[in-house]
Write an enzyme that holds these catalytic residues in place. Structure first.
Site, short mmCIF file in Angstrom:
data_model
loop_
_atom_site.label_atom_id
_atom_site.label_comp_id
_atom_site.label_asym_id
_atom_site.label_seq_id
_atom_site.Cartn_x
_atom_site.Cartn_y
_atom_site.Cartn_z
N HIS A 209 0.82 -1.22 0.00
CA HIS A 209 0.00 0.00 0.00
C HIS A 209 0.85 1.27 0.00
CE1 HIS A 209 0.46 0.09 4.42
NE2 HIS A 209 0.00 1.32 4.38
N LEU A 211 3.02 1.93 -2.14
CA LEU A 211 3.12 2.35 -3.54
C LEU A 211 1.88 3.15 -3.97
CD1 LEU A 211 4.74 -0.80 -5.16
CD2 LEU A 211 5.81 1.40 -4.62
N LYS A 213 0.59 5.44 -1.90
CA LYS A 213 0.63 6.73 -1.20
C LYS A 213 1.03 7.81 -2.19
CE LYS A 213 0.87 4.97 3.31
NZ LYS A 213 0.21 5.47 4.50
N HIS A 272 7.46 -2.14 2.49
CA HIS A 272 7.22 -0.71 2.29
C HIS A 272 8.52 0.09 2.12
CE1 HIS A 272 3.32 -1.99 3.40
NE2 HIS A 272 3.41 -1.82 4.69
N LYS A 365 7.44 0.62 16.37
CA LYS A 365 6.15 0.80 17.03
C LYS A 365 6.39 1.54 18.34
CE LYS A 365 3.57 -2.13 14.40
NZ LYS A 365 2.63 -1.53 13.45
C1 BG6 Z 1 1.22 -2.27 7.51
C2 BG6 Z 1 1.85 -2.96 8.68
O1 BG6 Z 1 1.62 -2.90 6.32
O2 BG6 Z 1 1.60 -0.92 7.49
C3 BG6 Z 1 1.46 -2.26 9.97
O3 BG6 Z 1 1.44 -4.32 8.74
C4 BG6 Z 1 1.77 -0.79 9.88
O4 BG6 Z 1 2.14 -2.84 11.08
C5 BG6 Z 1 1.19 -0.19 8.63
O5 BG6 Z 1 1.21 -0.18 11.02
C6 BG6 Z 1 1.61 1.25 8.46
O6 BG6 Z 1 0.93 1.83 7.39
P1 BG6 Z 1 0.59 3.38 7.37
O7 BG6 Z 1 -0.15 3.54 6.09
O8 BG6 Z 1 -0.21 3.69 8.60
O9 BG6 Z 1 1.91 4.10 7.39
#
Ligand code: BG6
Length: 797
Positions: A209, A211, A213, A272, A365
């Site tokens: 996901h 990609l 953004k 990511h 985290k």
């Molecule tokens: C997800 C992870 O792919 O991406 C999560 O599994 C993480 O742990 C999340 O919190 C973060 O995505 P975003 O869009 O909030 O930066």
């Protein structure tokens, strides 16, 4: 709408003209979108909204749609959930409410829920779609299956889609998959092979996901539109470092069953952050609107990533994590998890553009803020004479110069592209992007917002809406191909393996973390800046920390033994080698060092390469203890390991480097080529009495040392200084210093590391002089000194 490849595109161009008259008679086309896991979290939060967004974008452009939400849930329950989700869908802010309500009602009408469990259910779904299309006088043009389900369900679903739910001839199939795509290289390969038996590569859309953004999707267009300014800047001469960062405030509560198995590196760095890294690092294709070219260039970024070492990483875990795991996974009170929830990783890229530029990847985290960004910090070679109050943001070379792809959140609160005013004024696509309004007092990355050219999207869109639209429009470059996925796992898996037993540093979480997780780059490694305050976060009982131990001095086979945790041991050995070198150079003007290959000495080479500035390299001769019969440029060659981890980082005169002549007259280790004699002659000519100052050896799990193997008499005694031998493992042919030559050395150091060596270390501690069975037992310098360097894993088990 089919996704064209290059040839298909050409063909299509020719055919379009011919077919256009026929197409006029064509029936209107329908696309069916089947969302599996339609009642799940992701679907409720993002996917239905994304589908609605697609509908808003495409309705009125000639396509008809049907949306089938499916899950294992019973029809009644599922319908209830879906009705609620559909009710909560929203339109873009700039759409008139009346129009929105009308389109939402249409979308609700076109969406249905059905249970999808058995092969029969799939067949029924397919039949229903066909019947409905026919009934409405439409033509089916494609089906999108969006699998928002756990990966263990993929293969069954894929089989069902393939066997009973493919659309008829002339219509396309697209299958969308959500991560995780495996747990390491091996499992990813397995999953890819299984999926590959049901779908063609072009039918699969693996979602990352990030990609989707908006700012991530803007990295390549930004690089493309600003080629003129960036061409000279986007390289090692100008870039100081690159930071790819995703900080989170949330913890893993509620999903520890997933997280415990994955941890931060698998969860977000392997995917990511790696995707983002490659977009910054890859070579820019001439035509960035060609998905094929983008994907190909992106893939080419992987082989030049330098392999990661244990010391490329720092790991942390928020303090409450183990407790959460114990509660959620019903673990006993004594359970302490080793899963990292924080990681900082140092990546180097070995190509001309990026050599020497650190790329720092970081995510965690329960940190103090939620923000993601890529920051490209440029070098500053200027010296400004006038005082700071006279500096002008757009002109001063003394202010920091950086480009930030601000992916989201943080103090800025929105996605944006920021370029220091003293760099250049960037071009951005005029449509869809606007200048960020001034926010007095807001400072970002050390500068007030006003010191940047700052742009943000006119309309913020969530990643899933973007990606769903890209699936519909075949924008394959917004997805992860099989090759890309496997290349990424191939890069990360060795590090993950080497960190499997690493104890992460515990951190309290949030603002209380203070500087505890700050880390720094030194000598090509990462390390935490602060020593561990043990009273705050005591390490888990079962896993003692290195600092709990002292370097142990003892005897092993009657010779001195130095034993410690690996890091300390390597530091100690490197220090001892340097001391020997300094002594030899002082006395004789030169130092002759013979080095073994393999994996154990790599950490030593790196330590020598980075931490020993007083090492007399200019007066050091480097010899090989043994070599595999492969060309010297082969990655398996010991010389190549030496080159990569040591030689390219230090200044040893090239005429002092003595690789073994295994490759002569375009042949490998042919007796007739007399490579062994040549090496022996070189040694006799240059090394006084053929007595090396220091020989570094290892010990194999079978008791071999150098390339002298059990049950093979060659090289164990006699006059020969250098011999050809046969290894039980591939590559079988080897060249090696002989035992008599090794034993002429002034000092022999034997480095033994890792749990795998435990058994042989025990055994060899008890045996006598039996080189035929255990060649290592034949190492006993005639008049020199033998020292054993063993880590605790090998020595204590
Ligand atoms: C997800 C992870 O792919 O991406 C999560 O599994 C993480 O742990 C999340 O919190 C973060 O995505 P975003 O869009 O909030 O930066």
């Amino acid at each position: 709408m089919k996704c064209p490849g290059i040839w298909k595109m050409l063909m299509a161009a020719v055919c379009v003209a011919l077919l256009s008259s026929l197409q006029a008679q064509d029936l209107p086309g329908q696309v069916s979108i089947i969302l599996l896991g339609a009642t799940g979290d992701l679907a409720r939060k993002y996917l239905w909204q994304g589908l609605f967004h697609l509908y808003l974008e495409e309705v009125g452009k000639g396509h008809h749609f049907r949306f089938h939400g499916t899950a294992l849930t019973s029809t009644e329950q599922g319908q209830e959930v879906i009705a609620k989700v559909l009710e909560s869908l929203s339109c873009p802010r700039d759409m008139a409410p009346g129009h929105c309500a009308e389109l939402k009602a249409q979308f609700q009408q076109l969406s249905e829920y059905r249970q999808l469990k058995t092969p029969k259910d799939y067949l029924a779904l397919s039949k229903d779609i066909e019947a409905q299309v026919e009934h409405e006088g439409l033509r089916e043009i494609g089906r999108i299956f969006y699998l928002s389900v756990p990966p263990f369900a993929y293969v069954d679903i894929a089989r069902n889609i393939n066997s009973s739910c493919r659309p008829g001839p002339g219509a396309w199939l697209r299958v969308v998959l959500e991560k995780p795509f495996g747990h390491d290289l091996h499992s990813a390969q397995q999953l890819a092979a299984e999926l590959g038996s049901f779908f063609r590569e072009e039918e699969m859309y693996r979602v990352d996901h990030y990609l989707g953004k908006q700012v991530v999707a803007q990295i390549l267009p930004f690089r493309d539109q600003n080629r003129a300014a960036l061409d000279g800047l986007w390289n090692r001469h100008h870039v100081e470092r690159v930071e790819v960062v995703m900080k989170e405030t949330l913890d893993a509560e509620g999903r520890t069953s997933f997280y415990e198995e994955y941890g931060v590196i698998r969860d977000v760095l392997q995917n990511h952050l790696t995707e983002v890294l490659t977009l910054v690092a890859m070579e820019l294709p001439v035509n960035i609107s060609s998905p094929e070219a983008v994907l190909q260039h992106k893939l080419q970024a992987f082989p030049v990533l330098r392999g990661l070492q244990r010391h490329s990483a720092v790991l942390g875990q928020y303090q409450a994590y183990s407790g959460q795991v114990r509660r959620e996974l019903q673990k006993p009170d004594s359970f302490h998890s080793l899963t990292p929830t924080f990681a900082g990783i140092l990546v180097h890229i070995d190509n001309l553009r990026w050599e020497g530029v650190p790329f720092i990847l970081m995510s965690g985290k329960v940190l103090d803020e939620r923000v993601s960004y890529v920051r490209i910090l440029f070098k500053n070679q200027a010296f400004c004479v006038q005082s700071e109050k006279h500096w002008v943001a757009a002109q001063s070379r003394c202010l920091p110069r950086q480009i930030i792809f601000h992916i989201g959140h943080g103090e800025l609160g929105s996605p944006a592209v920021l370029v220091s005013r003293n760099l250049f004024r960037p071009a951005l696509p005029s449509a869809g992007w606007k200048e960020v309004e001034g926010r007095p007092g807001l400072r970002l990355f050390g500068l007030p917002l006003s010191d940047y050219y700052a742009y943000s999207p006119v309309r913020e869109q969530d990643a899933y809406s973007q990606l769903i639209s890209h699936i519909f429009h075949c924008r394959k470059d917004s997805f992860v191909t099989t090759e890309n996925l496997l290349a990424s796992w191939a890069f990360w898996t060795p590090l993950l393996d080497s960190l499997a037993h690493e104890v992460p540093r515990l951190y309290p979480g949030g603002a209380e973390n203070g500087q505890l997780l700050d880390f720094e780059l030194s000598g090509g490694h990462l390390s935490f800046s602060q020593p561990l305050p043990e009273q705050l976060v005591p390490g888990p009982d079962s896993a003692p920390l290195p600092s709990d131990f002292q370097v142990l001095r003892a005897k092993y086979r009657e010779s001195p033994l130095i034993s410690a945790w690996p890091e300390e041991l390597i530091a100690r050995l490197a220090g001892d080698i340097e001391a020997a070198a300094v002594r030899a150079v002082r006395r004789f003007g030169e130092f002759h060092l013979a080095l073994s290959g393999g994996s154990s000495p790599v950490a030593l080479f790196q330590q020598l390469a980075t931490g020993h500035y007083s090492f007399p390299w200019a007066h050091t001769h480097l010899w090989l203890v043994d070599e595999r019969c492969v060309p010297l440029w082969d990655p398996e060659s010991n010389f190549q390991g030496l080159q990569t981890h040591l030689l390219q980082h230090v200044r040893v005169p090239h005429y002092n480097v003595h690789p073994m002549p295994v490759h002569r007259r375009q042949r490998l280790c042919a007796e007739e080529d007399q490579g062994t004699q040549a090496y022996a002659e070189e040694i006799s000519a240059l090394v006084t009495n053929s007595s090396f100052d220091l020989v570094l050896l290892g010990m194999g799990a079978d008791g071999h040392t150098a390339s002298l193997f059990p049950q093979s008499p060659t090289g164990l005694d006699g006059e020969q200084l250098v011999v050809l031998t046969t290894s039980p493992s591939s590559p079988h042919r080897r060249m090696s210093l002989s035992l008599p030559l090794i034993n002429r050395a002034r000092k022999v150091a034997v480095l033994v590391m890792g749990r795998m060596k435990r058994e042989i270390a025990m055994l060899v501690s008890r045996v006598g002089h039996e080189p035929k069975k255990w060649p290592i037992s034949g190492v006993l310098p005639d008049s020199g000194q033998l020292v054993w360097y063993m880590d605790y894993d090998a020595f204590l088990g």
